[in-house]
Design an enzyme around this catalytic site. Structure first.
Site, short mmCIF file in Angstrom:
data_model
loop_
_atom_site.label_atom_id
_atom_site.label_comp_id
_atom_site.label_asym_id
_atom_site.label_seq_id
_atom_site.Cartn_x
_atom_site.Cartn_y
_atom_site.Cartn_z
N ASN A 117 0.81 -1.23 0.00
CA ASN A 117 0.00 0.00 0.00
C ASN A 117 0.83 1.27 0.00
O ASN A 117 0.30 2.35 0.22
CB ASN A 117 -0.94 0.00 1.20
N ARG A 254 -0.29 5.95 12.48
CA ARG A 254 -1.19 5.30 13.42
C ARG A 254 -1.76 6.35 14.36
O ARG A 254 -1.05 7.29 14.77
CB ARG A 254 -0.48 4.20 14.22
N GLN A 283 -10.21 1.66 16.06
CA GLN A 283 -10.82 1.62 14.74
C GLN A 283 -11.78 0.43 14.68
O GLN A 283 -11.41 -0.65 15.13
CB GLN A 283 -9.75 1.49 13.65
N HIS A 302 -9.50 5.73 7.51
CA HIS A 302 -8.45 4.76 7.18
C HIS A 302 -8.69 4.07 5.84
O HIS A 302 -8.77 2.85 5.74
CB HIS A 302 -8.26 3.71 8.28
#
Length: 347
Positions: A117, A254, A283, A302
């Site tokens: 990613n 984070r 989350q 996210h």
């Protein structure tokens, strides 16, 4: 073998995407595993209910798959109940939702899809930086609300050119952020545990700075460092106040790297110009999370690392890892986060 994948729920109906790329990161897409495993007699469970996954499926799972975007938080206590578990995979990058040390002690391999990613997250970081600097979110909201107040937006809108941008963390994502910022004619500094060589710095267009100096000198800071005991709460009251008045902060690393309440205070008293983040803790973020309502933010849920292209990459890595596991072959070395020890010792 029982393979359990805890993924984000997919919409009942989707607008067509003409790229032809599939939504693989959702429960319905199941990372493309269904077709490969169905004919081989293995059981695949794909679901979004994390409580159900921990309660009903973890105890007899051989492989457990989760994601950074819809994380299943796995403590040592959870892992001790997983009598058959041998492989714990993160579909993406970042396994801090897993007690990797406990997993290794229990004979469980922890792995993630390294590099899958990095492009997607780096692009998102630049997007959020521009959204803050140009005051984009309030401008868009005016359109939605049927308003037209140019002065209100222009009073906080700036050019990115000639600004000093600090990057905390110069791994694969930090490097790509620096490369993408070169075209904006900005000054880029970075702070990281291990300084890069002069040739690398020339390629990235970034100069090393000690963190305190970087914070004091930067007009905007981008966080791209991993969550570790050293970085947890790294940007609390003291460090946020050390940033330039009006500076912007972007966090694609984070959520726990930034102190939740300290950030709200720094925005409410107008010390910071704005905050954009793609990461939260916990989350999914609860409806009353204070970052949802704090001033001058450009938060996203996210999504940075799960573009359609990124999904193809991390799904391919998951399928490769599962195939190797089922064949008794070693996983790719760069995927492994924690290598297993002998099962036992506290199990």
């Amino acid at each position: 073998m029982k393979i359990v994948a805890v993924l984000y729920p997919g919409p009942a109906e989707r607008s067509p995407d003409h790229s032809g790329l599939e939504l693989l990161g959702s429960v319905e897409g199941a990372l493309g595993l269904a077709g490969e495993l169905g004919s081989e007699g293995h059981e695949l469970v794909s679901l979004s209910d994390r409580d159900e996954a921990l309660r009903e499926h973890l105890p007899d799972a051989d492989v457990f798959i989760t994601t950074p975007f819809w994380p299943t938080y796995l403590s040592a206590e959870h892992l001790r109940r997983a009598e058959r578990l041998k492989l714990l995979l993160t579909a993406g990058v970042g396994s801090d939702h897993v007690d990797a040390e406990a997993a290794a002690e229990l004979g469980i391999t922890v792995a993630e899809i390294t590099g899958s990613n990095v492009v997607s997250v780096a692009e998102h970081a630049v997007l959020q930086l521009l959204a803050l600097v140009r005051d984009f979110v309030p401008a868009h909201q005016q359109v939605v609300d049927g308003r037209w107040d140019i002065a209100e937006i222009a009073a906080r809108a700036h050019d990115l050119e000639d600004k000093t941008i600090g990057i905390v963390g110069m791994g694969q994502i930090g490097q790509r952020i620096a490369l993408r910022l070169k075209g904006f004619d900005v000054r880029v500094g970075y702070s990281t545990r291990h300084r890069r060589g002069s040739t690398e710095e020339a390629v990235f267009g970034a100069r090393f700075k000690h963190l305190d100096d970087l914070v004091a000198e930067s007009d905007a800071i981008v966080l791209s460092c991993p969550l570790t005991p050293e970085t947890k709460g790294l940007f609390g009251d003291e460090r946020l106040r050390a940033m330039k008045p009006g500076a912007w902060l972007v966090n694609i690393a984070r959520g726990q790297i930034v102190d939740t309440d300290a950030l709200v205070r720094a925005l409410e008293d107008d010390h910071l110009g704005g905050y954009a983040g793609d990461v939260w803790y916990p989350q999914p973020a609860p409806a009353d999370h204070p970052w949802r309502t704090m001033p001058r933010h450009a938060m996203t849920p996210h999504v940075s690392g799960t573009s359609l292209e990124a999904q193809q990459r991390y799904a391919a890595g998951i399928r490769d890892s599962v195939r190797r596991f089922l064949a008794g072959e070693p996983l790719r070395e760069d995927y492994v986060v924690a290598a297993p020890a002998e099962r036992g010792g506290g199990a």
